[in-house]
Scaffold this motif. Structure first.
Motif: not given
Length: 433
Positions: A300-313
């Motif tokens: 749940g690392n914040p930087v990885a989560m930000a990247a993943g959330l952006a791609q999935l959105e």
């Protein structure tokens, strides 16, 4: 100017084999690796600033191409707030909610740091939930490098011709049973021989680590039925197919629901991340709710989560993306077929959605044994010729080609031109080989 050759010499002095993942060593194509300095869109650039059209796409996750501006902005914002907390962040809740909304049958998610970790944890969960020890996997399917999965694996293990790994305890390997991909009778036989002992069957719904091999009609549904009949779980390893075949992954694409699904860097926009997910009744066996332990400071690392959330959105809000990449892959695939037929080269092309593979074999490829019949020397010659023309393919016969939204039809035309020239140049050489 730095060169890949110089960097590789330095790397071999301080890194085992000069690389941090075996297939990168380029040994399967009788060459030395390229060191990459940057990437943008459909292109990557080596340290000598040579440009290549990239069909590796970081082994799949770059569905939107390299250095997508929207993803980079979200990552940059997250970085300024801190790189790691070892504590919950809002983005991990948001990305879990999005995965639950997009993927059939998924009610809960647990974040980890890689596809290997996701599979390792999913297998432990299946064993804890069923109170059984044995797992069925398929020859040639690669599920990461955890001990129980390195039995007749694909990907780099297949490339190197290593059926198993040193250091894997015999008792662990003994609990991993292997079936033949696309052969349901081989699965039934294992269930009959190991009654009430099999915790789960794990499979790549599209086998993409021994090339690209699609499941035959009805195979996955029959597999699901056998698991239900024997009170065993079905695990889909969607490290490659998840969110690539469609917003709901292979489950949606083939209309078959698994009990547990694993994901990798594809949900991190290419950053180091993974997840396993499934029904609530299963996932609540994971600590702290249940007795199946798994933990990780960087989960749940914040930087990885930000990247993943952006791609999935982006993927969730733009369903036309899948039509786009599938159409481009279809154009590329049909072009390859025409060139192969024209030059009468022994090649079998397999494609599922935006995944492709050229097997240097004149026979159909539907399983591990048939994949192994491919002529790897032919592939090596082809690979080197394509690389010299600015086309970056996987440095192994047994990997996939990936198409992204960033690939243009001009890229595809340039690729097909390079294929035409490479096959023409190498026909005489292939005959000698």
């Amino acid at each position: 100017m730095k060169s890949s050759s110089d960097l590789f010499k330095r790397a071999k002095k301080v890194i085992s084999g000069g690389v941090n993942s075996p297939v990168r060593a380029f040994r399967a194509v009788d060459s030395n690796p390229l060191f990459i300095s940057r990437a943008k869109g459909s292109k990557i650039y080596d340290v000598e600033e040579r440009e290549y059209i990239d069909y590796v796409c970081s082994w799949g996750p770059m569905i939107l191409g390299h250095s997508n501006e929207l993803i980079l902005k979200k990552v940059e914002k997250a970085m300024h707030n801190g790189l790691s907390f070892g504590a919950p962040v809002e983005a991990e809740v948001q990305i879990a909610e999005m995965i639950v909304s997009m993927v059939p049958g998924v009610e809960m998610v647990r974040m980890v740091n890689s596809g290997t970790e996701a599979v390792m944890s999913a297998v432990r969960l299946a064993r804890g939930f069923t109170k059984r020890d044995k797992i069925i996997k398929f020859e040639g399917c690669y599920h990461g490098h955890s001990d129980s999965m390195l039995v007749k694996a694909g990907s780099g293990v297949l490339t190197a011709g290593i059926p198993d790994s040193l250091g894997v305890p015999r008792n662990l390997a003994g609990d991993t049973l292997t079936a033949v991909y696309n052969n349901i009778s081989s699965v039934q036989r294992l269930f009959e021989e190991n009654k009430n002992q099999i915790a789960a069957v794990i499979i790549e719904p599209v086998a993409a680590n021994m090339g690209v091999i699609p499941p035959e009609e009805g195979f996955l549904k029959e597999l699901s039925c056998i698991c239900r009949q024997n009170s065993s779980l079905l695990i889909f390893d969607e490290v490659i197919t998840g969110f690539r075949l469609g917003a709901g992954g292979a489950q949606e694409y083939f209309g078959v629901e698994a009990d547990i699904v694993t994901f990798g860097k594809i949900i991190g926009g290419g950053m180091p991340v993974g997840a396993y997910a499934g029904r609530k009744e299963i996932m609540e066996y994971v600590a702290p709710c249940g007795g199946v332990y798994q933990a990780g400071t960087l989960s749940g690392n914040p930087v990885a989560m930000a990247a993943g959330l952006a791609q999935l959105e982006i993927l969730n809000s733009s369903p036309g993306i899948y039509e786009d990449i599938n159409k481009k892959a279809e154009v590329l695939g049909s072009g390859l077929e025409k060139i192969v037929q024209k030059h009468k080269v022994p090649v079998t092309l397999n494609r599922v959605g935006s995944l492709l593979c050229m097997f240097f074999s004149q026979n159909p490829v539907t399983n591990y044994q048939e994949a192994k019949q491919s002529n790897t020397k032919y592939y090596a010659a082809f690979f080197k010729s394509m690389l010299s023309k600015g086309i970056y393919l996987a440095p192994s016969q047994f990997e996939a080609m990936f198409v992204s939204t960033a690939h243009t039809y001009e890229d595809i035309d340039a690729t097909l031109k390079a294929v035409e020239e490479s096959l023409a140049e190498n026909i005489a050489l292939m005959e000698e080989l």
